[in-house]
Design a protein around this motif. Sequence first.
Motif, PDB file in Angstrom:
ATOM      1  N   ASP A 743      -8.215   0.878  -9.713  1.00 53.68           N
ATOM      2  CA  ASP A 743      -7.110   0.209  -9.031  1.00 53.68           C
ATOM      3  C   ASP A 743      -6.824  -1.117  -9.725  1.00 53.68           C
ATOM      4  O   ASP A 743      -7.721  -1.966  -9.853  1.00 53.68           O
ATOM      5  N   ASN A 775      -0.622   6.712  -9.587  1.00 52.23           N
ATOM      6  CA  ASN A 775       0.093   6.625  -8.307  1.00 52.23           C
ATOM      7  C   ASN A 775       0.536   7.996  -7.827  1.00 52.23           C
ATOM      8  O   ASN A 775       1.660   8.187  -7.338  1.00 52.23           O
ATOM      9  N   GLN A 818       2.813  -4.675  -9.599  1.00 51.61           N
ATOM     10  CA  GLN A 818       2.594  -4.039  -8.306  1.00 51.61           C
ATOM     11  C   GLN A 818       1.219  -3.370  -8.299  1.00 51.61           C
ATOM     12  O   GLN A 818       0.512  -3.359  -9.317  1.00 51.61           O
ATOM     13  N   ASN A 819       0.831  -2.833  -7.148  1.00 50.36           N
ATOM     14  CA  ASN A 819      -0.421  -2.080  -7.075  1.00 50.36           C
ATOM     15  C   ASN A 819      -0.290  -0.797  -7.879  1.00 50.36           C
ATOM     16  O   ASN A 819       0.718  -0.091  -7.773  1.00 50.36           O
ATOM     17  N   ASN A 820      -1.304  -0.513  -8.689  1.00 48.35           N
ATOM     18  CA  ASN A 820      -1.323   0.729  -9.457  1.00 48.35           C
ATOM     19  C   ASN A 820      -2.693   1.375  -9.321  1.00 48.35           C
ATOM     20  O   ASN A 820      -3.722   0.716  -9.487  1.00 48.35           O
ATOM     21  N   SER A 821      -2.667   2.677  -9.019  1.00 47.55           N
ATOM     22  CA  SER A 821      -3.901   3.422  -8.831  1.00 47.55           C
ATOM     23  C   SER A 821      -3.983   4.555  -9.842  1.00 47.55           C
ATOM     24  O   SER A 821      -3.048   5.364  -9.954  1.00 47.55           O
TER      25      SER A 821
END
Length: 826
Positions: A743, A775, A818-821
Amino acid sequence: MKTINLASILLFFYGFIWSQDNINVSDAYVQSNNVLINLNNNSKMSLKFLDSKNIKFWFSKDGEFKRNNKSFAIINEVFEKDFKVNIEESTSMYEVFTGDLRIMIYKSPFKIQIYNKYQRLIMGDDNYSPYQVQGTQIKTNKILREDEHFFGLGEKTGTLDRRGNSYTMWNSDKPCYSELEDPLYKSIPFFMSSYKYGIFLDNTYKTKFDFGKENKKTFSFSAPNGPFIYYFMYGKDYKEIIKSYIKLTGKPIMPPKWALGWSQSRGVLTTEELTRNIAEEYRKRNIPCDIIYQDIGWVEGLQNFEWRKENYNNPKQMLSDLKTKGFKVIVSQDPVVSQATNKQWSEANANGYFVKDKRTNKSYDMPWPWGGNAGVVDFTLPEVANWWGNLQQKPINDGVKGFWTDMGEPAWSNEESTDRLNMVHHLGFHNEIHNVYGLTWDKIVTEQFEKHNPNQRIFQMTRAAYAGLQRYTFGWSGDSGNGEDVNAGWKNLANQIPLGLSAGLGLIPFWTTDISGYCGDIKDYNEFSELYVRWLQFGVFNPLSRAHHEGNNAVEPWLFGAEAEKLARQAIELKYKLHPYIYTYARTAYDTGLPIMRALVLEYPNDEKTFSIDDQFLLGKELLIAPVVKQGAKYRDVYLPKGEWIDYHTGDEYSGEQLIKYPVELSTIPIFAIKGAIITKSPVMQFIDEIKNAPVNIEIFPSEKKTSFELYEDDGLTNDYKINKFSKTLIEAQKNENTIRIDINKPLSTGYKSEIRNYLLEIHVSNKVKKIMLNGKKVKTKSKEKLEQSIDTKFDEATCSFSKKEKVIWIKIPDNKQNNSIEILL
């Protein structure tokens, strides 16, 4: 007949010299957070509680708590506002309880014992002579436990563990110092004990510390004059103690980003032609470099800050041209004005800016190593600040990027130089000011730089200093190396490791050795090349990496042969790759005081094996570095502390808490990553921030335990970091049997935003990769070559590549803030 041991006689005689009647407590009482103890010989003791763990001790032999000057080191004593204590009296003692400590003040004879809340003795006075007075001298003796170990005192030679040795605080110019010589250039009277406490002796005179050398049952510290003030700091570990120390003495300033690159110097690097030639060679040979130093010969007159006309045709143009190629120039300062520099000397002398000679009340006539006799600038005189600041601004206006303050002991003022004690400064006699002379200079250099260049981050590196230097300057270890035989400098190199680690424990987190060693004539470059390479392989992990040598002994990498040049380039490139990781720990140093180069005992305080490890260190927490410092070495013993460790070069895994015999060649720098490590890196650049929109490379050694790393970024040039304008990106990783999850969280931005760019993940795996998801969407596969082709130009696609041979996955994803998974299915 009973025999009498000679040592016992000497010990008795020494005790008699210091002896005084038993000191007893007359009474004790509390004023807010201060416990005042009246003693029966008119002396007094004050215990000021800064909070429940930190105490200021002040022993006054005449009962008056007065001092000539306010502390040069301490800037804060309010740890907990309105903290109050209570005292309880019994027949034999007084007791003070805090939430963390129990302090027992015995009445007859007087002594103080400090326990933690579990009744474990932390630090205790000697039963027979806790405080000894002889004239103006005061000495305290403490109980020394059989299993107690000591670390600190700043930049000192010898073993990292100070037990069994004694040390003197007296800033000294010691060229070509041995691995056991003491004192050296800096005085940091702060140490920590394995019993989880630290001591800072706030006394600027020629203080002494004995950790069981004289008496195996006690350790002691003493001062020949001045107030006898020391601070006791208790903590759960060394890190907490260091945090208390920076509360007392201040946070370390951060250097500019480029200062953590590679730098080149030499004793006579003092001409425009040579400076330009060195810069050209570095760029032509593709060896990264950010800084070129100019030694003292750059000035027309010592120290008027004017360029020497016969050496520099057009210094402004030179600096401008070098800037376009990514080079910054740092120039030296000396703290004197030569009498030969007539105009400036006459002005300073007429204005009273020089230290006086108490015998004549005229300016002290100081013999100086070059430039002839000189006046010593009195930096304790307030009027000097603006005068010096205006002078030093002249090269800054030309384009110079900073200073290294040299010879600030002041030079040739060692223990045997007793005539220097005739110097009188505005704030006192030289015996009081000597150790802080360099500090008062560095304070003016930094404060005046910031006055003339608002919000610009200073670069200043110093040789002579005292506690508190971290507020103004960085450090280097002075004139190391073997002056008799430059090729025999292996012991000198080896001792730079514990010396540098101890410097870090004394709040000098931004530090370097002179790579190659300063001393000795290099007559055969091939013969010296192995030592040069090994010194450089250690030096690239110093936060400030500077190659430097005396005189005209050039130490540019290409002079030592093709093989040495290649190995030097590889090592320097590794430093540049690790720059984002190192810079993150630079911020940690600012916030916490913790050094970037860390003694193993700092991270593994309960592992007794780390107490005696002087030849390896941690870079941050995730990387273990074990430089090779023996000539012709084929193997290198490496101790791996608790945890699982991965060979950074081969990927081989090792269990911790063992000593391994690691094979080495000249090209080998043993490096190990702790399992779970997340290392942020950059592409190789010829200078810091050369590549616009450069990716952030994230190297991951996945672990079953969730691990994280918080990448720190700021503008790298201003002091906005002090008002917390930065960006922090939390990166997390965890592996299970079939999946690796990574993450990259949305950056926490407080006034700084990074450029448009990509992330390039480099994940070490042992399994076959089935699928990679970003994502929730599958990432398309490309060859590694195609993946890298658009790494700093195309910012809208995610791609991946896998090498079965290298067991590495590469994943490129846009940094969309941004959030990246990322999910890797194995």
